[in-house]
Every structure is written in C-alpha cells, then in structure tokens.
Enzyme design. Structure first.
Site, PDB file in Angstrom:
ATOM      1  N   ASP A   9      -9.624  -4.260  -0.708  1.00 44.44           N
ATOM      2  CA  ASP A   9      -8.366  -3.573  -0.428  1.00 44.44           C
ATOM      3  C   ASP A   9      -8.647  -2.253   0.270  1.00 44.44           C
ATOM      4  OD1 ASP A   9      -7.173  -5.604  -1.858  1.00 44.44           O
ATOM      5  OD2 ASP A   9      -5.981  -4.273  -3.122  1.00 44.44           O
ATOM      6  N   LYS A  34       1.084 -15.152   1.693  1.00 44.16           N
ATOM      7  CA  LYS A  34      -0.147 -14.461   1.308  1.00 44.16           C
ATOM      8  C   LYS A  34      -0.522 -14.969  -0.075  1.00 44.16           C
ATOM      9  CE  LYS A  34      -2.177  -9.927   0.312  1.00 44.16           C
ATOM     10  NZ  LYS A  34      -1.911  -8.459   0.199  1.00 44.16           N
ATOM     11  N   ILE A  35      -1.632 -15.696  -0.149  1.00 40.33           N
ATOM     12  CA  ILE A  35      -2.069 -16.266  -1.427  1.00 40.33           C
ATOM     13  C   ILE A  35      -3.336 -15.524  -1.856  1.00 40.33           C
ATOM     14  CG2 ILE A  35      -0.896 -18.472  -1.207  1.00 40.33           C
ATOM     15  CD1 ILE A  35      -3.437 -19.718  -0.127  1.00 40.33           C
ATOM     16  N   ASP A  36      -3.286 -14.918  -3.032  1.00 43.97           N
ATOM     17  CA  ASP A  36      -4.252 -13.906  -3.446  1.00 43.97           C
ATOM     18  C   ASP A  36      -5.021 -14.348  -4.701  1.00 43.97           C
ATOM     19  OD1 ASP A  36      -5.582 -11.485  -3.416  1.00 43.97           O
ATOM     20  OD2 ASP A  36      -3.755 -10.261  -3.498  1.00 43.97           O
ATOM     21  N   TYR A  65       0.793  -1.235   0.000  1.00 46.08           N
ATOM     22  CA  TYR A  65       0.000   0.000   0.000  1.00 46.08           C
ATOM     23  C   TYR A  65       0.823   1.282   0.000  1.00 46.08           C
ATOM     24  CZ  TYR A  65      -3.981  -2.980   0.342  1.00 46.08           C
ATOM     25  OH  TYR A  65      -4.921  -3.937   0.064  1.00 46.08           O
ATOM     26  N   CYS A  90      -6.626 -14.448   0.452  1.00 47.10           N
ATOM     27  CA  CYS A  90      -7.082 -13.135  -0.008  1.00 47.10           C
ATOM     28  C   CYS A  90      -7.790 -13.313  -1.352  1.00 47.10           C
ATOM     29  CB  CYS A  90      -5.912 -12.171  -0.147  1.00 47.10           C
ATOM     30  SG  CYS A  90      -6.415 -10.462  -0.458  1.00 47.10           S
ATOM     31  N   ASP A 119       5.184  -8.086  -1.335  1.00 45.50           N
ATOM     32  CA  ASP A 119       3.932  -8.264  -2.072  1.00 45.50           C
ATOM     33  C   ASP A 119       4.205  -8.246  -3.576  1.00 45.50           C
ATOM     34  OD1 ASP A 119       0.893  -7.731  -2.780  1.00 45.50           O
ATOM     35  OD2 ASP A 119       0.971  -8.043  -0.612  1.00 45.50           O
TER      36      ASP A 119
END
Length: 552
Positions: free
Chosen positions: A387, A325-327, A191, A368, A220
């Site tokens: 988000d 983190k799996i998006d 972010y 996510c 990220d």
C-alpha cells in the site's frame, strides 16, 4: 549446474525415486534454456535446479505487497515474521525463517532464472550454503497420474532488463495473459477516507469527479457489514445495487472492493457455514489477523464455496459493476486442510477462475494482496507493491508495510510485468493539498514515475482538497503514458533508478529518480509523429507497432 540432481545438458531424462517419478526435458531456446516435464507420486518439496549462488540478486516475494529488491545473498539475515501476517511473508515460511528466498524468479547481472507458471506447485528459490536452489513445493499432495511441471527457464544476456522482459513475455504466453489494450483511469476512496468513508462523502466526490479525467469510480473497504458479508451495507450506505446505479447515472464505471477469499470470525457467512474454511487439526485456521479480528480463508476446493463465489460476483455484475478490486487474495492459497486433496495453488486458481467466469470477459479485475504467478491469465490488472500512504515512509521497514517509498520502488523493480503479465497497478496517486504529509516534490516524483512506467493511474483523494498543482500533476502524468518503459539499472542497490520510455504521448522520455533523496529529473525529447498500434496475436501476446502518421 544440476537439473534434478543430474549434470545440466540438453535432452530427455527420467528420474525415478521411491515416492515419485519425474520425466523432464532440457531444450535450447532463444537466450537460454527451458526445463519442462511432468511428475507423479508424492514429490513434496521437489528440487529442480542447483547452481552456485551469485552475490548480488534481485529477489521477489510471492504476493503483491511483498518486496522485490536487490540484496546481498551472503549477508542476508532472515526477517522476523509477524505471526498475524505469516503467509504474506511466504507461503513456505519455514524456508524464509532460515534462508534467503525468492518466489517465481531470481535475477543476477546477465542472468535470469524463472518459472513460467504456478498452476499446481509453488515455485521458489533459496540460497543454501552458497548455492542457489530452485524448488517446486507440492504441499505433500499425492498425484495418481502425471501432472505438468511448472516450466523453468534460464536466460543469459548482458542486458539484464531485456532478460526480465523476455521472461515476462514467456510467462504471458504460458498463461494466456490478459493485457487490456485500454488502461482505465479512476478514483478510489481508500487513501483519504480509509474505513471512515460515508455515502455522503461518496456522493460529494462523485459530483467533483466529473471535473477530472476519470472513467472508473471505485468504492473501497468501508461499505460492507463485515468481511465476507459483501451484499449487506452499513452506516448511511444504500444497498450495493443502489451504489452501482448512482455511480453509473453520474457517468462512471461502477467499481467495488471485496476480499473474496476471506471471512471474519464475526461474519454471518462464517457463522452460518463454519465448515467452509481452511482448517488446521480440524479447527478453523487463521489466515491472518486484520480489522481487529481473526480472518479465515475460504476452502476453495469445496463446490459449495465456489458456487457461493459465483453467485456473489454474478450478482455484482447484474447490479452494474464492471470494475472489481479483489483484495487479500493470498488467503485463498494458505496451506492447511481442505476438503479435496489438491494443493493450495490449485485451490486458489479454482477461486480466481470462478470469479472471472462470474464477472465475464468484459469486466476489469484488479488483483491485490495476491499470489502473482497463479493469477496471470485471470486478472486484468495487479497491484505490484505494498500500500502507498499519505507519507513517504523513510523510516518504515521494507517488509510490505504501507509507505509511498516502497510502493514506488516495487513499481520500478516489477516494471517488466506490465503489459506482459497484466497491467501494473502502482497504487493510487495522492495529490491533495491537505491531510497528507507528502511534499509537492514527493507527489510529483511518485506520479511522474508511474506515468513513465505506463502504469494504471487511479487517484485517491477527497477531491475538494485537490488544487491546481494536483490537477496539473495528474494531467502531466497522463501525458507520460503510452510508451514502452525500461528500467535501465534494474540491479541498483541504492534506490536510484534511470527509467526510459519510448513512444509516450509526450514522445520519448527519461526520468532519473532517487528514492532516498526524493529527487527526480524528467527529460522529454518532444512528441513523435509515430502512432502506437496494438495487435493481439493468436498466442495472446500484445505486439506494439509504431507507424508514421498522426498520434492517437
């Protein structure tokens, strides 16, 4: 109220139709009723329950980013669905184009209807001509033998938040939910840097992070060559293995972002294996469009795809990553042609179970953009809203688009999932002084609310831009953790909520937040001498005890 077209009553029943057979039972449970059973044949879109629709309902979208909100069932107008994001709106978009839809559960004052699992079918509710109808979508798959129905409960009590918490406990038990005793704190690149992250800036923040109470340091989207080519880096980034090594050498748990069920049209993995993706009329089917590219969904019914996934994540684990983190996980469940005759939900679960097996029981998986109910029992944490953003978003439509306002609203309305399905991730705190449109009060409102909700606390800033105010807000937010939160007026329509939490590190607290005026009022009763103790029962549930003695 009707169950499978029959008058609602306790007992065991059989429904035989031309294309399918359902055997089901209706039994009394604490606070309500449970409907369970099994089905074989071709049930298609199977109607389970039908009753009079209430006027005011809490409805839920099937995946992380979608809204969970109170609406008027009779004045609802179907939204315009962006064709590039068709399946984030609904996995059964033909329903949403005509009717008010709620996935997994729906609540009214004093009553909750909720499915306890989504292992084979997709459970949803629709309001049709003044009636609330519960369905199980089987996507035209035929079952030669009986398979379990996704159980449905109907709970009643004047205390609606209590019902939602009870529903979530039942879901956790049904799916052996993973609820870690310890909630990790950390830093995430997204972010502030978005796709402009460099390794040079990563190293700068890695050094600065030592002055913050972080455990995880997560890189990220930005490091990878392409969507699907996760082990090949770009720009000034070193190898994926070297990134983990440097992060660990600096004293942090290495974290990495992937979108494991997605491959772009330009990726090496797609061009080398074009037969690995979900198809439509024999051609690759676009799951969504992002990064200015068509994104395809991996066919998770294929053994070679699951082997590739296992090798990818076991390699990342060997490199030292322990936070994943799996998006964009919804891609794994888009309808379409797969090699095996299984539902999209079954395919999704094969994929996520493969990732869990590869990374091991001691790794933390943060889901996510994910279908919610099918992921319970596989992930440790879950994004439960859209988000966030470095702006409040008062003019942003409530459709899953990035905005701090809607991200926080979902953290509030899905509060009951926390510590029962998984750990809730409300998305990152943004506390920097520059390169943000958030005011000091908006930052405080967001952060303190997440603290009172006992959620995961991950910060996403260029840490060189975080001054004394931001550090103070982070410290005070962490002191609000550890309690048992409840949103007392969960059915609020005006975005004004009263949240209480007992047993936090700051004692019993209450925060009243108004997401329209952006005002908040935080009250602390003072620290308690009670110590929180967590005991995991054999059925997988966490029980919380508060004992006299020094606080932990």
């Amino acid at each position: 109220m009707e169950i499978f077209g029959k008058t609602f009553r306790e007992g065991r029943f059989v429904l035989k139709e031309k294309n399918f057979t359902v055997e089901f039972a209706v039994e009394k449970i604490h606070l309500g009723w449970k409907i369970s059973g099994r089905v074989k044949g071709s049930p298609g879109r199977l109607e389970v329950l039908r009753t009079k629709a209430p006027e005011k309902v809490l409805v839920n979208n099937w995946q992380s980013w979608g809204p969970c909100r109170v609406v008027d069932a009779f004045s609802f107008k179907p939204p315009e669905i962006d064709p590039n994001w068709r399946y984030t709106a609904s996995v059964v978009p033909d329903v949403l184009e005509r009717n008010l839809q709620s996935d997994y559960f729906v609540a009214e004052e004093g009553k909750v209807y909720g499915f306890l699992s989504s292992k084979i079918a997709h459970p949803f509710f629709a309001v049709e001509d003044g009636e609330l109808v519960a369905y199980l979508e089987y996507f035209d798959v035929e079952f030669d033998d009986f398979v379990p129905l996704e159980p449905l409960v109907v709970l009643e009590d004047p205390n609606t938040p209590l019902l939602l918490e009870k529903y979530a406990e039942l879901v956790g038990m049904e799916n052996n939910a993973r609820v870690p005793k310890h909630t990790p704190t950390g830093w995430c690149s997204w972010y502030h840097y978005f796709l402009d992250l460099t390794w040079e800036e990563t190293l700068k923040n890695l050094k600065l992070a030592k002055n913050f109470p972080f455990e995880v340091f997560q890189i990220d989207d930005a490091y990878e060559k392409d969507i699907g080519d996760w082990l090949v880096t770009r720009g000034d980034f070193p190898s994926v293995e070297e990134m983990a090594k440097v992060i660990a050498e600096n004293g942090f748990i290495p974290g990495i972002w992937t979108a494991p069920f997605s491959v772009s049209e330009t990726s090496d993995v797609f061009n080398e294996h074009p037969d690995w993706v979900v198809k439509e009329n024999g051609e690759p089917k676009m799951a969504y469009r992002n990064w200015n590219k068509k994104i395809y969904a991996l066919d998770l019914s294929k053994d070679e795809v699951l082997n590739w996934l296992f090798d990818l994540f076991s390699s990342l684990r060997k490199m030292g990553y322990r936070y994943f983190k799996i998006d964009f996980l919804f891609a794994g469940a888009v309808p379409g042609e797969r090699k095996k005759n299984i539902t999209p939900i079954q395919a999704f679960r094969k994929g996520i179970e493969t990732i869990r097996k590869a990374v091991g029981e001691d790794s933390f998986i943060l889901g996510c953009g994910s279908p919610l109910l099918p992921a319970v029992g596989c992930v440790d944490g879950m994004r439960i809203g859209p988000d966030t953003a470095p702006f409040w978003g008062e003019h942003i439509e409530d459709n899953g688009a990035p905005a701090a306002r809607w991200a926080l609203r979902n953290a509030i309305t899905r509060y009951f999932m926390h510590d029962r399905f998984w750990l809730n991730d409300p998305d990152c705190l943004i506390l920097r002084e520059e390169k943000t449109d958030l005011t000091q009060k908006e930052k405080e409102l967001y952060s303190y609310t997440c603290g009172v909700l006992d959620n995961m606390i991950i910060e996403s800033d260029d840490l060189s831009l975080v001054r004394d105010h931001g550090k103070k807000v982070l410290k005070e937010t962490l002191e609000l953790l550890g309690g048992r939160p409840r949103v007392q007026n969960i059915m609020s329509e005006d975005l004004r909520y009263e949240i209480v939490s007992s047993g936090t590190l700051s004692g019993n607290v209450k925060i009243v937040v108004d997401l329209n005026s952006r005002e908040y009022h935080l009250e602390k009763e003072g620290k308690s001498s009670l110590k929180k103790r967590v005991v995991k029962r054999e059925d997988g549930r966490n029980f919380y005890f508060y004992e006299e003695g020094e606080r932990e």
